[in-house]
Design an enzyme around this catalytic site. Structure first.
Site, PDB file in Angstrom:
ATOM      1  N   SER A 111     -32.514 -35.564  23.852  1.00  0.00           N
ATOM      2  CA  SER A 111     -33.863 -36.083  23.693  1.00  0.00           C
ATOM      3  C   SER A 111     -34.809 -34.928  23.392  1.00  0.00           C
ATOM      4  O   SER A 111     -34.605 -33.803  23.858  1.00  0.00           O
ATOM      5  CB  SER A 111     -34.313 -36.785  24.981  1.00  0.00           C
ATOM      6  OG  SER A 111     -35.704 -37.016  24.967  1.00  0.00           O
ATOM      7  N   SER A 112     -35.865 -35.218  22.660  1.00  0.00           N
ATOM      8  CA  SER A 112     -36.827 -34.169  22.318  1.00  0.00           C
ATOM      9  C   SER A 112     -37.649 -33.719  23.522  1.00  0.00           C
ATOM     10  O   SER A 112     -38.361 -32.713  23.441  1.00  0.00           O
ATOM     11  CB  SER A 112     -37.769 -34.653  21.212  1.00  0.00           C
ATOM     12  OG  SER A 112     -38.466 -35.808  21.617  1.00  0.00           O
ATOM     13  N   CYS A 113     -37.539 -34.421  24.657  1.00  0.00           N
ATOM     14  CA  CYS A 113     -38.277 -34.001  25.843  1.00  0.00           C
ATOM     15  C   CYS A 113     -37.698 -32.724  26.458  1.00  0.00           C
ATOM     16  O   CYS A 113     -38.274 -32.178  27.400  1.00  0.00           O
ATOM     17  CB  CYS A 113     -38.308 -35.108  26.878  1.00  0.00           C
ATOM     18  SG  CYS A 113     -36.727 -35.391  27.695  1.00  0.00           S
ATOM     19  N   TYR A 140     -35.610 -35.826  33.842  1.00  0.00           N
ATOM     20  CA  TYR A 140     -34.795 -36.335  32.733  1.00  0.00           C
ATOM     21  C   TYR A 140     -34.485 -35.211  31.753  1.00  0.00           C
ATOM     22  O   TYR A 140     -33.356 -35.059  31.280  1.00  0.00           O
ATOM     23  CB  TYR A 140     -35.536 -37.468  32.035  1.00  0.00           C
ATOM     24  CG  TYR A 140     -34.801 -38.066  30.857  1.00  0.00           C
ATOM     25  CD1 TYR A 140     -33.698 -38.891  31.045  1.00  0.00           C
ATOM     26  CD2 TYR A 140     -35.206 -37.812  29.552  1.00  0.00           C
ATOM     27  CE1 TYR A 140     -33.015 -39.446  29.975  1.00  0.00           C
ATOM     28  CE2 TYR A 140     -34.540 -38.365  28.471  1.00  0.00           C
ATOM     29  CZ  TYR A 140     -33.446 -39.178  28.683  1.00  0.00           C
ATOM     30  OH  TYR A 140     -32.776 -39.719  27.617  1.00  0.00           O
ATOM     31  N   LYS A 144     -30.808 -33.540  30.503  1.00  0.00           N
ATOM     32  CA  LYS A 144     -30.392 -33.446  29.108  1.00  0.00           C
ATOM     33  C   LYS A 144     -30.091 -31.998  28.706  1.00  0.00           C
ATOM     34  O   LYS A 144     -29.137 -31.737  27.961  1.00  0.00           O
ATOM     35  CB  LYS A 144     -31.476 -34.030  28.196  1.00  0.00           C
ATOM     36  CG  LYS A 144     -31.556 -35.545  28.251  1.00  0.00           C
ATOM     37  CD  LYS A 144     -30.264 -36.174  27.750  1.00  0.00           C
ATOM     38  CE  LYS A 144     -30.306 -37.678  27.717  1.00  0.00           C
ATOM     39  NZ  LYS A 144     -29.039 -38.284  27.245  1.00  0.00           N
ATOM     40  N   HIS A 183     -40.989 -47.265  26.827  1.00  0.00           N
ATOM     41  CA  HIS A 183     -41.657 -46.170  26.146  1.00  0.00           C
ATOM     42  C   HIS A 183     -42.901 -46.684  25.427  1.00  0.00           C
ATOM     43  O   HIS A 183     -43.154 -47.888  25.353  1.00  0.00           O
ATOM     44  CB  HIS A 183     -40.701 -45.501  25.155  1.00  0.00           C
ATOM     45  CG  HIS A 183     -39.617 -44.718  25.830  1.00  0.00           C
ATOM     46  ND1 HIS A 183     -38.326 -45.193  25.966  1.00  0.00           N
ATOM     47  CD2 HIS A 183     -39.630 -43.489  26.413  1.00  0.00           C
ATOM     48  CE1 HIS A 183     -37.593 -44.288  26.593  1.00  0.00           C
ATOM     49  NE2 HIS A 183     -38.365 -43.255  26.886  1.00  0.00           N
TER      50      HIS A 183
END
Length: 322
Positions: A111-113, A140, A144, A183
């Site tokens: 994920s880009s987070c 989270y 990842k 989201h």
């Protein structure tokens, strides 16, 4: 010549979810039809012994890990322990078991987070671990990052062919439209749809509307995953993961206006500035994947129309069953 072939047996974990089902569709469309797609009820990925038995019985040669516990700002803020523990357990079990079982090629979906809250924009892969994370989804993101690094370590130390992709914000078929745990884009679709149905004159959205976000249709992600599985092997000086996105961002206020138009809402949009905004800007640098030959093809305007139609179809079906 590609790195996978139609004779491969694919295991897709998370195939009932939005991303996993899109990857499954893209694989099938590309001619890869030998797919194993165990549901959560059929296989608990947190149960390592059950997972080991499943691998021994089914012997997949290519594995895609798209299973994860996911949610929006509210869910991540409320249940940080769940997001960290469950995702760490799922990832560690699946990645290690795939490696020990002799899987030939592995794809981990991140994920880009994972990137720092104030990373230089657009965000390059090298930005990983260069600054503090966004607090609202830190747990989270840490999970990842651990998955990326485990794939990277196994590749470096043991030659395990494991790659990772980091998609930007996704939307499309199979999304979660829960009123609290979804989201931003699906939450807006539901909110504006319900406003249209109830004929209310205003819709209130979270935050200031100023943060910038990038949105990728999930079917584009599916095609990117197939492309990476077929063609991409990181070089010795390359990062072990690639960004996937459109390379185009917009403010949340612009997004809300676009969703209002797609749903037919004609009223006033208000902003609850007591609610958190999250990261001020998050746009991925997708130049590496573009140089390899892949770009997104579904515009947000077209994607929103089909996504709203799909949501309304699901909404009507659920209502008719009540």
């Amino acid at each position: 010549m590609t790195l996978i072939n139609p004779d491969d047996c694919f295991a897709i974990f998370g195939a009932r979810g939005m991303a996993g089902s899109a990857i499954s569709r893209a694989l099938e469309h590309a001619g890869y039809r030998q797919q194993l797609r165990p549901s959560r009820q059929e296989l608990d990925l947190i149960d390592q012994l059950a997972l080991q038995r499943w691998f021994a019985e089914n012997q997949p040669t290519v594995v895609v890990l798209a299973a994860a516990k996911v949610g929006g700002i509210h869910a991540n803020n409320t249940y940080p322990t769940d997001f960290l523990l469950e995702n760490l357990k799922i990832q560690t079990n699946v990645i290690e078991t795939a490696w020990c079982s002799g899987v030939r090629r592995f794809l981990f979906l991140g994920s880009s987070c994972i990137y720092p809250k104030f990373a230089e924009q657009p965000i390059q892969e090298e930005a990983l671990l260069t600054g503090p994370l966004e607090p609202t989804n830190e747990c989270y993101a840490i999970a990842k990052i651990a998955g990326i690094k485990l794939c990277e370590a196994l590749s470096k130390q043991h030659g395990f062919d494991a790659i990772s992709l980091m998609p930007t914000n996704l939307y499309g078929p199979g999304d979660n439209y829960h009123p609290e745990n979804s989201h931003v884009l699906p939450a807006l679709i539901r909110r504006f749809h319900e406003a249209v149905e109830a004929k209310v004159p205003t819709v209130t959205c979270w935050g200031t509307g100023t943060p910038l976000r990038e949105f990728l249709h999930v079917d584009d992600l599916g095609e990117a995953c197939v492309f990476a599985l077929e063609h991409w092997v990181p070089g010795p000086k390359d990062p072990s993961f690639l960004n996937v996105g459109t390379g185009i961002d917009m403010t949340i206020a612009q997004l809300a206006k676009a969703v209002a138009e797609a749903t037919g809402f004609k009223g006033e949009i208000r902003w609850d500035t007591s609610k958190p905004d999250g990261t001020p800007k998050k746009q991925l640098d997708v130049s590496r994947l573009a140089r390899l030959g892949w770009r997104s093809r579904i515009s947000l305007a077209n994607g929103l129309v089909s996504t709203v139609a799909e949501f309304r179809k699901q909404f009507i079906q659920k209502s008719s069953r009540l």
